[in-house]
Design a protein around this motif. Structure first.
Motif, mmCIF file in Angstrom:
data_model
loop_
_atom_site.group_PDB
_atom_site.id
_atom_site.type_symbol
_atom_site.label_atom_id
_atom_site.label_comp_id
_atom_site.label_asym_id
_atom_site.label_seq_id
_atom_site.Cartn_x
_atom_site.Cartn_y
_atom_site.Cartn_z
ATOM 1 N N VAL A 63 0.839 -1.206 0.000
ATOM 2 C CA VAL A 63 0.000 0.000 0.000
ATOM 3 C C VAL A 63 0.876 1.259 0.000
ATOM 4 N N TYR A 64 1.901 1.279 0.860
ATOM 5 C CA TYR A 64 2.751 2.473 0.927
ATOM 6 C C TYR A 64 3.618 2.601 -0.317
ATOM 7 N N TYR A 65 4.095 1.480 -0.852
ATOM 8 C CA TYR A 65 4.923 1.551 -2.056
ATOM 9 C C TYR A 65 4.120 2.126 -3.218
ATOM 10 N N ASP A 66 2.864 1.719 -3.285
ATOM 11 C CA ASP A 66 1.992 2.208 -4.343
ATOM 12 C C ASP A 66 1.820 3.723 -4.227
ATOM 13 N N GLU A 67 1.596 4.182 -3.005
ATOM 14 C CA GLU A 67 1.444 5.609 -2.754
ATOM 15 C C GLU A 67 2.739 6.341 -3.124
ATOM 16 N N TYR A 68 3.852 5.746 -2.740
ATOM 17 C CA TYR A 68 5.182 6.321 -2.914
ATOM 18 C C TYR A 68 5.530 6.492 -4.391
ATOM 19 N N THR A 69 5.048 5.564 -5.230
ATOM 20 C CA THR A 69 5.434 5.603 -6.641
ATOM 21 C C THR A 69 4.364 6.230 -7.532
ATOM 22 N N THR A 70 3.262 6.662 -6.941
ATOM 23 C CA THR A 70 2.227 7.296 -7.750
ATOM 24 C C THR A 70 2.290 8.803 -7.529
ATOM 25 N N THR A 71 2.522 9.544 -8.616
ATOM 26 C CA THR A 71 2.615 10.995 -8.473
ATOM 27 C C THR A 71 1.227 11.615 -8.505
ATOM 28 N N PRO A 72 0.882 12.442 -7.512
ATOM 29 C CA PRO A 72 -0.409 13.134 -7.561
ATOM 30 C C PRO A 72 -0.498 14.011 -8.819
ATOM 31 N N LYS A 73 -1.705 14.155 -9.359
ATOM 32 C CA LYS A 73 -1.906 14.885 -10.621
ATOM 33 C C LYS A 73 -1.461 16.341 -10.554
ATOM 34 N N ASN A 74 -1.638 16.965 -9.386
ATOM 35 C CA ASN A 74 -1.330 18.398 -9.281
ATOM 36 C C ASN A 74 0.118 18.670 -8.858
ATOM 37 N N ALA A 75 0.998 17.681 -9.049
ATOM 38 C CA ALA A 75 2.382 17.868 -8.605
ATOM 39 C C ALA A 75 3.122 18.898 -9.458
ATOM 40 N N ILE A 76 3.990 19.669 -8.810
ATOM 41 C CA ILE A 76 4.878 20.595 -9.524
ATOM 42 C C ILE A 76 6.130 19.815 -9.895
ATOM 43 N N GLU A 77 6.624 20.007 -11.120
ATOM 44 C CA GLU A 77 7.842 19.297 -11.512
ATOM 45 C C GLU A 77 9.085 20.156 -11.357
ATOM 46 N N ILE A 78 10.138 19.546 -10.860
ATOM 47 C CA ILE A 78 11.431 20.217 -10.773
ATOM 48 C C ILE A 78 12.471 19.245 -11.350
ATOM 49 N N ASN A 79 13.344 19.773 -12.204
ATOM 50 C CA ASN A 79 14.384 18.919 -12.784
ATOM 51 C C ASN A 79 15.621 18.938 -11.899
ATOM 52 N N VAL A 80 16.171 17.756 -11.681
ATOM 53 C CA VAL A 80 17.332 17.626 -10.804
ATOM 54 C C VAL A 80 18.468 16.993 -11.590
ATOM 55 N N THR A 81 19.652 17.603 -11.503
ATOM 56 C CA THR A 81 20.810 16.990 -12.128
ATOM 57 C C THR A 81 21.865 16.732 -11.063
ATOM 58 N N GLY A 82 22.312 15.500 -11.001
ATOM 59 C CA GLY A 82 23.404 15.159 -10.091
ATOM 60 C C GLY A 82 24.668 15.093 -10.908
ATOM 61 N N LYS A 83 25.752 15.607 -10.329
ATOM 62 C CA LYS A 83 27.004 15.703 -11.061
ATOM 63 C C LYS A 83 28.079 15.624 -10.009
ATOM 64 N N GLN A 84 29.234 15.057 -10.331
ATOM 65 C CA GLN A 84 30.303 15.018 -9.342
ATOM 66 C C GLN A 84 30.701 16.458 -9.010
ATOM 67 N N TRP A 85 30.452 17.052 -7.887
ATOM 68 C CA TRP A 85 29.750 16.604 -6.709
ATOM 69 C C TRP A 85 28.799 17.694 -6.290
ATOM 70 N N ILE A 86 27.844 17.926 -7.182
ATOM 71 C CA ILE A 86 26.922 19.053 -7.032
ATOM 72 C C ILE A 86 25.507 18.595 -7.378
ATOM 73 N N TRP A 87 24.548 19.183 -6.684
ATOM 74 C CA TRP A 87 23.153 19.006 -7.084
ATOM 75 C C TRP A 87 22.736 20.271 -7.802
ATOM 76 N N SER A 88 22.085 20.158 -8.959
ATOM 77 C CA SER A 88 21.523 21.386 -9.516
ATOM 78 C C SER A 88 20.053 21.180 -9.813
ATOM 79 N N PHE A 89 19.298 22.240 -9.563
ATOM 80 C CA PHE A 89 17.836 22.178 -9.635
ATOM 81 C C PHE A 89 17.338 23.212 -10.644
ATOM 82 N N ASP A 90 16.503 22.771 -11.568
ATOM 83 C CA ASP A 90 15.923 23.672 -12.565
ATOM 84 C C ASP A 90 14.421 23.722 -12.375
ATOM 85 N N TYR A 91 13.910 24.933 -12.205
ATOM 86 C CA TYR A 91 12.480 25.103 -11.920
ATOM 87 C C TYR A 91 11.742 25.534 -13.179
#
Ligand code: HEC
Ligand SMILES: [Cu+2]
Length: 313
Positions: free
Chosen positions: A83-111
């Motif tokens: 039940v929790y895994y299903d919830e965890y892997t299902t994205t709610p319809k009204n979700a905001i998307e943010i792009n994430v890039t991982g790179k040695q050794w930085i996180w970058s976020f694009d809105y």
């Protein structure tokens, strides 16, 4: 004493519930089995030389019991887990998307509105968020303990994660996939803001307010903060130790030799150019791994970093 990290997302209570359920079942079983073992060993110990044990080979009642009880426990754990895994892997319809890039050794976020941040992720509270993640090099893994979410980032495909933060605050973000020399410095923060504060952050007025307060601290001090918060710390040491990039100790006014054989004096302009266009002059002995900070650091911030480097004699 706190047993678990702060619980700050809609997933946290469910994940914690299963964790406790499994822990309690395991501890209780361990106690029961251990106690029975001791009790039976004592009760049926060999008392004299001609003391003999009856040869019992089968007991249907006991066999049924120790098959049925563990099966029920496993099914209960599986159902909650599912039940929790299903919830965890299902994205709610009204979700905001943010792009994430991982790179040695930085996180970058694009809105969605074109903003970009490094190592600091900004999200509104009580709003489903979907992260679309990728790596530009090796495997990384996005982990925010307070949200109970973790997902690997890969080089050849997008991976996803969703969460809804329930408490305003600043939470730790870790890379949990060993990704090379500065893996342990691949740290970030997730800033969960109220709706109003998030809107202010999005339209930039929060930035201006922050800059105004930053203006009150000495530039070298601000530069020192930026050194950690913008991730320079992952590649540049300040104590002379060699890292992925050259140390900043004694850098200012030093003569630099580049891979193309030319050289230059490390003055203010050189340092600024190195930050905005790292590929232009490659310091001998190092690889082309530094990302450009164009658009990520403004002039005042670059000046502050230069002032900080000057203090590192
Ligand atoms: C992923 C690793 C990495 C990160 C993160 C990084 N750098 Fe670098 N940096 C390098 C490498 C490698 C070089 C040397 C090669 C070159 O010249 O591009 C370098 C060179 C430099 C130089 C020239 C140094 C010299 O000895 O001549 C400066 C100045 C500099 N970086 C500033 C920064 C600042 C400021 C930040 C953070 C805002 C930063 N770097 C973040 C890897 C990194
Ligand atoms: Cu990593």
């Amino acid at each position: 004493m706190e047993w678990l990290p702060t619980s700050a997302s809609t997933f946290a209570p469910g994940v914690d519930f299963i964790l406790w359920l499994v822990t309690i079942i395991s501890v209780l079983s361990c106690i029961v089995v251990g106690a029975m073992l001791v009790y039976l060993v004592v009760k049926y110990r060999r008392r004299s030389d001609n003391d003999s044990t009856p040869a019992i080979t089968h007991d249907s009642f006991l066999e049924t019991l120790w098959t049925v009880i563990p099966t029920i426990l496993c099914v209960v754990i599986f159902i909650y887990g599912y039940v929790y895994y299903d919830e965890y892997t299902t994205t709610p319809k009204n979700a905001i998307e943010i792009n994430v890039t991982g790179k040695q050794w930085i996180w970058s976020f694009d809105y969605a509105n074109g903003k970009k941040t490094l190592n600091d992720l900004y999200v509104p509270v009580n709003q489903p968020i979907r992260l679309v993640m990728q790596s530009t090099d090796v495997l990384h893994s996005f982990f925010v303990p307070a949200f109970r979410v973790k997902q690997d980032l890969m080089g050849n495909r997008y991976t996803y994660i969703n969460f809804t933060a329930t408490k305003e605050g600043v939470y730790d973000l870790y890379c949990t996939e060993y990704c090379g020399t500065a893996h342990s410095d691949m740290l970030g923060k997730v800033h969960v803001l109220s709706e109003a504060k998030f809107a202010a952050w999005e339209d930039g007025s929060a930035d201006k307010a922050k800059k105004a307060s930053a203006a009150n601290i000495p530039p070298a001090e601000l530069g020192k903060q930026l050194y950690s918060s913008k991730g320079c710390v992952a590649c540049h040491s300040i104590d002379g130790a060699d890292g992925v990039g050259p140390t900043w100790k004694g850098l200012f006014a030093k003569n630099r030799v580049f891979t193309d054989g030319t050289s230059a004096n490390a003055d203010e302009n050189y340092i600024k150019e190195s930050i905005l266009y790292p590929g232009e002059k490659m310091v001998e002995g190092y690889g082309p791994v530094m990302p450009s900070y164009k658009g990520l650091l403004d002039d005042a911030e670059i000046t502050a970093i230069i002032e900080y480097i000057k203090t590192l004699k």
